[in-house]
Design a protein around this motif. Structure first.
Motif, PDB file in Angstrom:
ATOM      1  N   VAL B  66       0.844  -1.277   0.010  1.00 48.76           N
ATOM      2  CA  VAL B  66       0.073  -0.015  -0.084  1.00 48.76           C
ATOM      3  C   VAL B  66       0.703   1.166   0.065  1.00 48.76           C
ATOM      4  CG1 VAL B  66      -1.543   1.400   1.433  1.00 48.76           C
ATOM      5  CG2 VAL B  66      -2.128  -1.295   1.125  1.00 48.76           C
ATOM      6  N   GLY B  67       2.010   1.234   0.805  1.00 52.93           N
ATOM      7  CA  GLY B  67       2.977   2.380   0.748  1.00 52.93           C
ATOM      8  C   GLY B  67       3.345   2.496  -0.677  1.00 52.93           C
ATOM      9  N   ASP B  68       3.762   1.548  -1.460  1.00 56.60           N
ATOM     10  CA  ASP B  68       4.107   1.657  -2.918  1.00 56.60           C
ATOM     11  C   ASP B  68       3.087   2.168  -3.519  1.00 56.60           C
ATOM     12  OD1 ASP B  68       6.620   0.309  -2.099  1.00 56.60           O
ATOM     13  OD2 ASP B  68       5.950  -1.709  -3.188  1.00 56.60           O
ATOM     14  N   LEU B  69       1.969   1.840  -3.503  1.00 58.10           N
ATOM     15  CA  LEU B  69       0.856   2.395  -4.082  1.00 58.10           C
ATOM     16  C   LEU B  69       0.767   3.892  -3.868  1.00 58.10           C
ATOM     17  CD1 LEU B  69      -2.831   1.316  -4.499  1.00 58.10           C
ATOM     18  CD2 LEU B  69      -2.268   3.640  -3.868  1.00 58.10           C
ATOM     19  N   LEU B  70       0.949   4.355  -2.600  1.00 63.11           N
ATOM     20  CA  LEU B  70       0.793   5.775  -2.265  1.00 63.11           C
ATOM     21  C   LEU B  70       1.855   6.411  -2.937  1.00 63.11           C
ATOM     22  CD1 LEU B  70      -0.435   5.370   1.299  1.00 63.11           C
ATOM     23  CD2 LEU B  70      -1.780   6.530  -0.578  1.00 63.11           C
ATOM     24  N   GLU B  71       3.109   5.917  -2.691  1.00 64.32           N
ATOM     25  CA  GLU B  71       4.480   6.641  -3.616  1.00 64.32           C
ATOM     26  C   GLU B  71       4.106   6.814  -5.062  1.00 64.32           C
ATOM     27  OE1 GLU B  71       7.970   4.781  -0.845  1.00 64.32           O
ATOM     28  OE2 GLU B  71       8.315   4.787  -2.958  1.00 64.32           O
ATOM     29  N   HIS B  72       3.489   5.555  -5.565  1.00 64.46           N
ATOM     30  CA  HIS B  72       3.464   5.571  -6.953  1.00 64.46           C
ATOM     31  C   HIS B  72       2.347   6.897  -7.310  1.00 64.46           C
ATOM     32  CE1 HIS B  72       3.531   3.986 -11.081  1.00 64.46           C
ATOM     33  NE2 HIS B  72       2.450   4.361 -11.229  1.00 64.46           N
ATOM     34  N   ALA B  73       1.394   7.050  -6.553  1.00 62.30           N
ATOM     35  CA  ALA B  73       0.408   7.998  -6.709  1.00 62.30           C
ATOM     36  C   ALA B  73       1.077   9.476  -6.660  1.00 62.30           C
ATOM     37  CB  ALA B  73      -0.695   8.098  -5.892  1.00 62.30           C
ATOM     38  N   GLU B  74       1.996   9.600  -6.026  1.00 64.84           N
ATOM     39  CA  GLU B  74       2.680  10.868  -5.972  1.00 64.84           C
ATOM     40  C   GLU B  74       3.583  11.212  -7.131  1.00 64.84           C
ATOM     41  OE1 GLU B  74       3.880  12.651  -2.088  1.00 64.84           O
ATOM     42  OE2 GLU B  74       2.340  11.536  -1.308  1.00 64.84           O
ATOM     43  N   ARG B  75       4.105   9.807  -7.198  1.00 66.30           N
ATOM     44  CA  ARG B  75       5.292   9.947  -8.614  1.00 66.30           C
ATOM     45  C   ARG B  75       4.651  10.473  -9.518  1.00 66.30           C
ATOM     46  NH1 ARG B  75       6.921   4.900  -8.754  1.00 66.30           N
ATOM     47  NH2 ARG B  75       7.581   5.130  -6.710  1.00 66.30           N
ATOM     48  N   VAL B  76       3.420  10.044 -10.178  1.00 66.28           N
ATOM     49  CA  VAL B  76       2.754  10.214 -11.481  1.00 66.28           C
ATOM     50  C   VAL B  76       1.832  11.513 -11.232  1.00 66.28           C
ATOM     51  CG1 VAL B  76       3.040   7.834 -12.195  1.00 66.28           C
ATOM     52  CG2 VAL B  76       0.825   8.461 -10.935  1.00 66.28           C
ATOM     53  N   GLY B  77       1.706  12.385 -10.200  1.00 71.56           N
ATOM     54  CA  GLY B  77       0.908  13.208  -9.906  1.00 71.56           C
ATOM     55  C   GLY B  77      -0.485  12.763  -9.900  1.00 71.56           C
ATOM     56  N   GLN B 102      -5.636   2.861   5.415  1.00 71.12           N
ATOM     57  CA  GLN B 102      -4.117   3.227   5.169  1.00 71.12           C
ATOM     58  C   GLN B 102      -4.132   4.311   4.076  1.00 71.12           C
ATOM     59  OE1 GLN B 102      -1.004   0.433   4.804  1.00 71.12           O
ATOM     60  NE2 GLN B 102       0.670   1.919   4.536  1.00 71.12           N
ATOM     61  N   ILE B 103      -5.116   3.740   2.862  1.00 67.80           N
ATOM     62  CA  ILE B 103      -4.993   4.782   1.720  1.00 67.80           C
ATOM     63  C   ILE B 103      -5.865   5.947   2.025  1.00 67.80           C
ATOM     64  CG2 ILE B 103      -5.871   4.742  -0.563  1.00 67.80           C
ATOM     65  CD1 ILE B 103      -5.296   1.914  -0.820  1.00 67.80           C
ATOM     66  N   ILE B 104      -6.899   5.649   2.724  1.00 63.90           N
ATOM     67  CA  ILE B 104      -7.777   6.990   3.042  1.00 63.90           C
ATOM     68  C   ILE B 104      -6.940   8.014   3.958  1.00 63.90           C
ATOM     69  CG2 ILE B 104      -9.940   7.856   4.239  1.00 63.90           C
ATOM     70  CD1 ILE B 104     -11.053   4.914   3.252  1.00 63.90           C
ATOM     71  N   LEU B 105      -6.393   7.479   4.820  1.00 65.25           N
ATOM     72  CA  LEU B 105      -5.661   8.429   5.692  1.00 65.25           C
ATOM     73  C   LEU B 105      -4.237   8.927   5.261  1.00 65.25           C
ATOM     74  CD1 LEU B 105      -6.111   6.361   9.128  1.00 65.25           C
ATOM     75  CD2 LEU B 105      -7.077   8.640   8.687  1.00 65.25           C
ATOM     76  N   GLU B 106      -3.699   8.371   4.344  1.00 64.91           N
ATOM     77  CA  GLU B 106      -2.392   8.490   3.930  1.00 64.91           C
ATOM     78  C   GLU B 106      -2.192   9.326   2.734  1.00 64.91           C
ATOM     79  OE1 GLU B 106       0.513   5.706   4.585  1.00 64.91           O
ATOM     80  OE2 GLU B 106      -0.153   5.458   6.982  1.00 64.91           O
ATOM     81  N   ALA B 107      -3.301   9.103   1.693  1.00 63.49           N
ATOM     82  CA  ALA B 107      -3.222   9.631   0.334  1.00 63.49           C
ATOM     83  C   ALA B 107      -3.221  11.279   0.398  1.00 63.49           C
ATOM     84  CB  ALA B 107      -4.167   9.133  -0.426  1.00 63.49           C
TER      85      ALA B 107
END
Lengths: 116, 116
Positions: B66-77, B102-107
């Motif tokens: 999930v952390g990888d997903l959140l990082e990817h979301a930031e990387r691609v804007g 985790q996604i809801i709280l950290e995104a």
């Protein structure tokens, strides 16, 4: 169609309100500010966004304001509900508020979670 | 802009995928299927929606997909993340899954929660 925004005086709710207006402008929908604590929306912001807004309130004697919100969403055929949530700090162990969690779990339509 | 859909083989993820395609079509954006369990998206559905799709994977050695997903979301804007959640039955006491929470709280972007 209608987009429901949770309405309280918190920064989280202000974020939900702005996001609801933006979604409504994009989709050509209107917004209901569902007041959970008697707070009224900033109608100037709605005018600026070109979005029609109405206000709904939890039932006076209702002990379950979130349940009232979910019922209202069904009654008006809402397309989605926008809720504000707090951002978790890197060290924090903040859990999602029970109201947000109830809305996310029980709504029959998509729930958009936004942060201040 | 890009919309991230969680990618797993569950009905919840299938709902997220369909919602992500609909949002992307409306907004003129593309979709990243972020595969959390190696599952690939149904590209025919994406073609039908007229939406460009790419696939990203959690890091092979990552212990926090999930952390990888959140990082990817930031990387691609990413403009938003779509996650599927289970509907709570009237008698059930289902809690929101830890990944969704985790996604809801950290995104840093809006998170759209949808149900099958």
């Amino acid at each position: 169609m209608t987009i429901i925004s949770t309405g309280t005086s918190t920064p989280e709710s202000a974020a939900a309100w702005r996001a609801a207006l933006a979604e409504a402008a994009l989709r050509g929908e209107d917004v209901v500010w569902f007041s959970l604590d008697g707070t009224e929306p900033d109608e100037a912001e709605a005018r600026e966004a070109g979005v029609a807004v109405s206000v709904a309130h939890a039932q006076e004697r209702g002990r379950d304001a979130v349940g009232d919100l979910l019922e209202h969403a069904e009654r008006v055929g809402a397309s989605r509900i926008v809720v504000g949530v707090r951002h978790r700090s890197p060290v924090g162990k903040l859990l999602l508020g029970s109201a947000a969690q109830q809305i996310i779990l029980e709504a029959r339509v998509p729930v958009v979670c936004v942060k201040p």
